[in-house]
Design an enzyme around this catalytic site. Structure first.
Site, short mmCIF file in Angstrom:
data_model
loop_
_atom_site.label_atom_id
_atom_site.label_comp_id
_atom_site.label_asym_id
_atom_site.label_seq_id
_atom_site.Cartn_x
_atom_site.Cartn_y
_atom_site.Cartn_z
N CYS A 103 0.81 -1.22 0.00
CA CYS A 103 0.00 0.00 0.00
C CYS A 103 0.85 1.28 0.00
CB CYS A 103 -0.95 0.01 1.18
SG CYS A 103 -1.92 -1.49 1.29
N HIS A 128 -3.38 7.01 2.88
CA HIS A 128 -3.81 5.69 2.41
C HIS A 128 -5.18 5.38 3.00
CE1 HIS A 128 -4.03 1.56 1.45
NE2 HIS A 128 -3.71 1.11 2.65
N ASN A 179 -10.28 -0.15 0.32
CA ASN A 179 -8.80 -0.08 0.33
C ASN A 179 -8.27 -0.70 -0.96
OD1 ASN A 179 -6.09 -0.55 0.71
ND2 ASN A 179 -6.30 -1.37 2.79
O1 UT7 Z 1 -3.59 -1.56 3.78
C1 UT7 Z 1 -3.46 -2.16 5.02
C2 UT7 Z 1 -4.54 -3.20 5.17
N1 UT7 Z 1 -4.87 -3.58 6.50
C3 UT7 Z 1 -5.56 -2.82 7.37
O2 UT7 Z 1 -5.87 -1.69 7.17
C4 UT7 Z 1 -5.99 -3.52 8.64
C5 UT7 Z 1 -6.07 -2.63 9.83
N2 UT7 Z 1 -6.97 -3.19 10.80
C6 UT7 Z 1 -8.30 -2.98 10.75
O3 UT7 Z 1 -8.79 -2.24 9.93
C7 UT7 Z 1 -9.15 -3.65 11.80
O4 UT7 Z 1 -8.33 -4.39 12.68
C8 UT7 Z 1 -10.24 -4.60 11.18
C9 UT7 Z 1 -11.30 -3.78 10.48
C10 UT7 Z 1 -9.61 -5.59 10.21
C11 UT7 Z 1 -10.94 -5.38 12.29
O5 UT7 Z 1 -11.49 -4.48 13.24
P1 UT7 Z 1 -11.22 -4.68 14.80
O6 UT7 Z 1 -11.99 -3.64 15.51
O7 UT7 Z 1 -9.74 -4.72 15.01
O8 UT7 Z 1 -11.89 -6.09 15.06
P2 UT7 Z 1 -11.23 -7.40 15.69
O9 UT7 Z 1 -10.34 -8.05 14.70
O10 UT7 Z 1 -10.69 -7.06 17.03
O11 UT7 Z 1 -12.50 -8.30 15.86
C12 UT7 Z 1 -13.57 -7.96 16.78
C13 UT7 Z 1 -14.69 -8.98 16.60
C14 UT7 Z 1 -14.21 -10.43 16.59
O12 UT7 Z 1 -15.20 -11.19 17.24
P3 UT7 Z 1 -15.01 -11.65 18.76
O13 UT7 Z 1 -13.75 -12.46 18.77
O14 UT7 Z 1 -14.87 -10.38 19.56
O15 UT7 Z 1 -16.26 -12.42 19.04
C15 UT7 Z 1 -14.19 -10.79 15.13
O16 UT7 Z 1 -14.39 -12.18 14.93
O17 UT7 Z 1 -15.32 -8.77 15.32
C16 UT7 Z 1 -15.36 -10.01 14.61
N3 UT7 Z 1 -15.29 -9.71 13.18
C17 UT7 Z 1 -16.37 -9.43 12.44
N4 UT7 Z 1 -17.68 -9.37 12.74
C18 UT7 Z 1 -18.53 -9.05 11.76
C19 UT7 Z 1 -14.17 -9.63 12.41
N5 UT7 Z 1 -14.54 -9.30 11.15
C20 UT7 Z 1 -15.89 -9.18 11.15
C21 UT7 Z 1 -16.82 -8.85 10.15
N6 UT7 Z 1 -18.13 -8.79 10.50
N7 UT7 Z 1 -16.48 -8.59 8.88
#
Ligand code: UT7
Length: 328
Positions: free
Chosen positions: A111, A255, A285
């Site tokens: 990215c 980005h 993204n």
């Molecule tokens: O160009 C670089 C590319 N990468 C990035 O930009 C990634 C940067 N990170 C992020 O944007 C965030 O970490 C994410 C959007 C990927 C995830 O958000 P988060 O607030 O960090 O969520 P998390 O991974 O801590 O997950 C929280 C909960 C989990 O459930 P439990 O374990 O709390 O029950 C996940 O399983 O949300 C769940 N979850 C979802 N639920 C509904 C993860 N993805 C999803 C989803 N829909 N799509």
């Protein structure tokens, strides 16, 4: 030697996929995706390629700058999702747009690739080796994404953005790129990865583990932590190099990974969100293409004015990061 952007262009696939459609494929919802990322929809390829999108974006940038493809000395194409390992995408774009006099090669800095491309172009311009350079970011990430992994498939989209950069000669006031910072943290690289083919030759055979994941895998929280700290730090470093402060900056073109990351960076910099334009709600993204696509959008909407001070900054797999400061 000053380096100015004299034309921008972008191209997106025809097909739009909104969050509700993704919710039909994996357990998620429009509400969750919007709240956690700010993304509402993205463009997904139904045949468009890294090369076809890049060629369109380049042609638009050349048209805006009033340049003939034969005047281009160099094409730097940032991508992490090429269709072919050989030949590189940049050479294919060279052929498609008829830039027969250009040397062309790809850059993979994920990215941050477009920023690395701008810095590379700047270095070539400084030596006097080349004067007219197309810098492109182009991705078809939808083929690398695991459409069963709800934590990553919601984030990415496809598209391309390009900028024509030219040597501006001596100017009374500083203009064009006035400072650039780039860096990598390879030690943390595996937090965002996508495996390629195994080593297989007559001397050695590396078998893939059964069921090994060949799609994008990401530790989202780790990437998030890295991004919020590193983007703010490298913008500060670039500002110091340019002898400017946050207050001097008109626009921060970051980005487009996640609205929460952009808000966190703004907070760290003590800058108001009005100066952080965004388009991730519509396009998600697009890795190396996010910055040039947004830049082109702003340019064509007449939101970039001569003399404006603009920060471009991004981060990505590698881990890579960078920031540039432009006087438009
Ligand atoms: O160009 C670089 C590319 N990468 C990035 O930009 C990634 C940067 N990170 C992020 O944007 C965030 O970490 C994410 C959007 C990927 C995830 O958000 P988060 O607030 O960090 O969520 P998390 O991974 O801590 O997950 C929280 C909960 C989990 O459930 P439990 O374990 O709390 O029950 C996940 O399983 O949300 C769940 N979850 C979802 N639920 C509904 C993860 N993805 C999803 C989803 N829909 N799509």
């Amino acid at each position: 030697m000053m380096m100015r952007i004299t034309g921008t262009g972008s191209a997106l696939p025809r097909e739009t996929v909104d969050n509700n459609q993704i919710a039909e494929w994996v357990e998620t919802s429009d509400e969750w995706i919007r709240e956690r990322t700010g993304i509402g929809s993205r463009r997904i390829s139904t045949g468009e390629t890294v090369v076809s999108l890049a060629a369109q974006a380049c042609e638009k940038a050349l048209q805006q700058a009033g340049k003939d493809p034969l005047e281009v000395d160099m094409i730097l194409l940032a991508t992490c999702s090429p269709e072919y390992l050989l030949p590189c995408c940049a050479c294919q774009v060279q052929a498609q747009i008829g830039a027969a006099n250009a040397v062309a090669f790809d850059i993979n800095a994920a990215c941050a690739g477009f920023l690395f491309g701008l810095n590379t172009a700047y270095a070539y311009l400084q030596t006097g080796m080349y004067k007219t350079i197309l810098v492109v970011g182009s991705e078809v990430l939808s083929k690398l994404v695991d459409w069963k992994d709800r934590s990553s498939c919601i984030l990415f989209g496809d598209g391309a953005g390009a900028a024509l950069v030219e040597a501006a000669g001596e100017q009374e006031q500083p203009c064009g790129l006035i400072a650039g910072v780039q860096g990598c943290d390879g030690v943390k690289g595996m937090v965002l990865k996508c495996r390629e083919r195994a080593l297989q030759n007559p001397l050695f055979r590396e078998e893939f583990q059964d069921g090994e994941n060949l799609y994008v895998q990401m530790d989202g929280r780790e990437v998030y932590r890295f991004a919020t700290r590193q983007v703010a730090d490298c913008i500060q470093e670039a500002l110091e190099k340019a002898k400017l402060s946050v207050e001097d900056i008109d626009l921060f073109v970051l980005h487009q990974a996640n609205v929460r990351i952009i808000e966190a960076v703004a907070k760290r910099l003590h800058a108001d969100m009005q100066r952080f334009p965004m388009n991730l709600e519509q396009v998600g993204n697009i890795s190396s293409a996010t910055i040039p696509v947004l830049l082109d959008e702003l340019n064509r909407q007449g939101k970039l004015h001569r003399g404006d001070k603009i920060v471009l900054s991004g981060f990505g797999a590698g881990l890579t990061y960078g920031a540039c400061i432009f006087v438009w």
